[in-house]
Design an enzyme around this catalytic site. Structure first.
Site, mmCIF file in Angstrom:
data_model
loop_
_atom_site.group_PDB
_atom_site.id
_atom_site.type_symbol
_atom_site.label_atom_id
_atom_site.label_comp_id
_atom_site.label_asym_id
_atom_site.label_seq_id
_atom_site.Cartn_x
_atom_site.Cartn_y
_atom_site.Cartn_z
ATOM 1 N N ARG A 22 20.011 -77.636 20.797
ATOM 2 C CA ARG A 22 20.814 -78.043 19.643
ATOM 3 C C ARG A 22 22.199 -78.450 20.145
ATOM 4 O O ARG A 22 22.338 -79.409 20.863
ATOM 5 C CB ARG A 22 20.905 -76.901 18.619
ATOM 6 C CG ARG A 22 19.619 -76.671 17.863
ATOM 7 C CD ARG A 22 19.641 -75.383 17.124
ATOM 8 N NE ARG A 22 19.812 -74.271 18.054
ATOM 9 C CZ ARG A 22 19.712 -72.994 17.739
ATOM 10 N NH1 ARG A 22 19.477 -72.650 16.509
ATOM 11 N NH2 ARG A 22 19.860 -72.062 18.646
ATOM 12 N N LYS A 35 16.905 -57.794 20.103
ATOM 13 C CA LYS A 35 17.558 -57.520 18.818
ATOM 14 C C LYS A 35 16.432 -57.306 17.824
ATOM 15 O O LYS A 35 15.540 -58.136 17.725
ATOM 16 C CB LYS A 35 18.478 -58.672 18.404
ATOM 17 C CG LYS A 35 17.972 -60.011 18.908
ATOM 18 C CD LYS A 35 18.875 -61.137 18.641
ATOM 19 C CE LYS A 35 18.187 -62.344 19.174
ATOM 20 N NZ LYS A 35 18.132 -63.538 18.972
HETATM 21 O O1 PNS Z 1 13.992 -67.747 20.315
HETATM 22 P P1 PNS Z 1 14.701 -67.103 21.466
HETATM 23 O O2 PNS Z 1 15.067 -65.670 21.109
HETATM 24 O O3 PNS Z 1 15.869 -67.898 21.963
HETATM 25 O O4 PNS Z 1 13.623 -67.040 22.674
HETATM 26 C C1 PNS Z 1 13.939 -66.447 23.884
HETATM 27 C C2 PNS Z 1 12.739 -66.413 24.849
HETATM 28 C C3 PNS Z 1 11.526 -65.790 24.208
HETATM 29 C C4 PNS Z 1 12.423 -67.828 25.276
HETATM 30 C C5 PNS Z 1 13.214 -65.581 26.076
HETATM 31 O O5 PNS Z 1 13.749 -64.384 25.625
HETATM 32 C C6 PNS Z 1 12.106 -65.284 27.086
HETATM 33 O O6 PNS Z 1 11.612 -66.166 27.757
HETATM 34 N N1 PNS Z 1 11.735 -63.993 27.184
HETATM 35 C C7 PNS Z 1 10.714 -63.526 28.101
HETATM 36 C C8 PNS Z 1 11.312 -62.722 29.253
HETATM 37 C C9 PNS Z 1 11.570 -63.565 30.475
HETATM 38 O O7 PNS Z 1 10.717 -64.282 30.964
HETATM 39 N N2 PNS Z 1 12.824 -63.507 30.982
HETATM 40 C C10 PNS Z 1 13.209 -64.213 32.187
HETATM 41 C C11 PNS Z 1 13.644 -65.638 31.905
HETATM 42 S S1 PNS Z 1 15.321 -65.707 31.409
#
Ligand code: PNS
Length: 164
Positions: free
Chosen positions: A90, A41
């Protein structure tokens, strides 16, 4: 040396994030706050802005480092020799998504543990989206973000809203 990764979009940093980072910094020798560069997003804050705000908000925490990352989180964790991913939980609404991510990451690399810290009660409702919404509508964001970055965040929210 035990290293943990605190990943997120941090668009922008909230008091909830700082609470989790601070508590993680007491549990681990080193905490790397990993800011996702390409947020799906469209982020309101650039990667530089998000990183800069986090640096200011965690200035007093000597074993905390802020870095940008892209790609798979477990790859980045391995690259930084981290053994744990720390996330804040949370309300119940967080649980399903966080559980899915934790299980996926565990399948991808069983050597990296996901550790959940329960959010302190005053931050239960808090999110970056709430901060943006309140700021955009002229509300007071001071209960939600670190004082040292409050003005900066407000300014950016208002600038961004004019561009939309
Ligand atoms: O603050 P957010 O948007 O909840 O963080 C999400 C985050 C960064 C932790 C997640 O999108 C992420 O780990 N992205 C990296 C891609 C990845 O490793 N995906 C596979 C695991 S689900």
């Amino acid at each position: 040396m035990r290293t943990a990764i605190c990943p997120g979009s941090f668009d922008p940093v909230t008091l909830g994030h700082v609470d989790i980072i601070t508590r993680a910094s007491k549990l681990f020798d080193r905490v790397i706050v990993a800011v996702l560069v390409n947020v799906e997003k469209k982020p309101w804050f650039t990667i530089e802005e998000r990183t800069d705000l986090l640096k200011k908000a965690t200035e007093g925490l000597k074993n905390v480092e802020i870095a940008g990352f892209d790609g798979l989180l477990v790859d980045y964790a391995r690259q930084r020799e981290a053994t744990a991913i720390v996330k804040g939980l949370r309300a119940v609404s967080d649980f399903e998504y966080e559980f899915q991510m934790a299980l996926t990451n565990n399948k991808l690399d069983p050597n990296i543990e996901t550790v959940f810290l329960t959010t302190s009660s005053e931050n239960m409702y808090l999110s970056s989206s709430i901060v943006k919404q309140v700021g955009l509508l002229g509300g007071d964001i001071s209960p939600f973000v670190p004082e040292c970055v409050q003005e900066e965040i407000l300014l950016r929210i208002r600038q961004r809203s004019k561009l939309k």
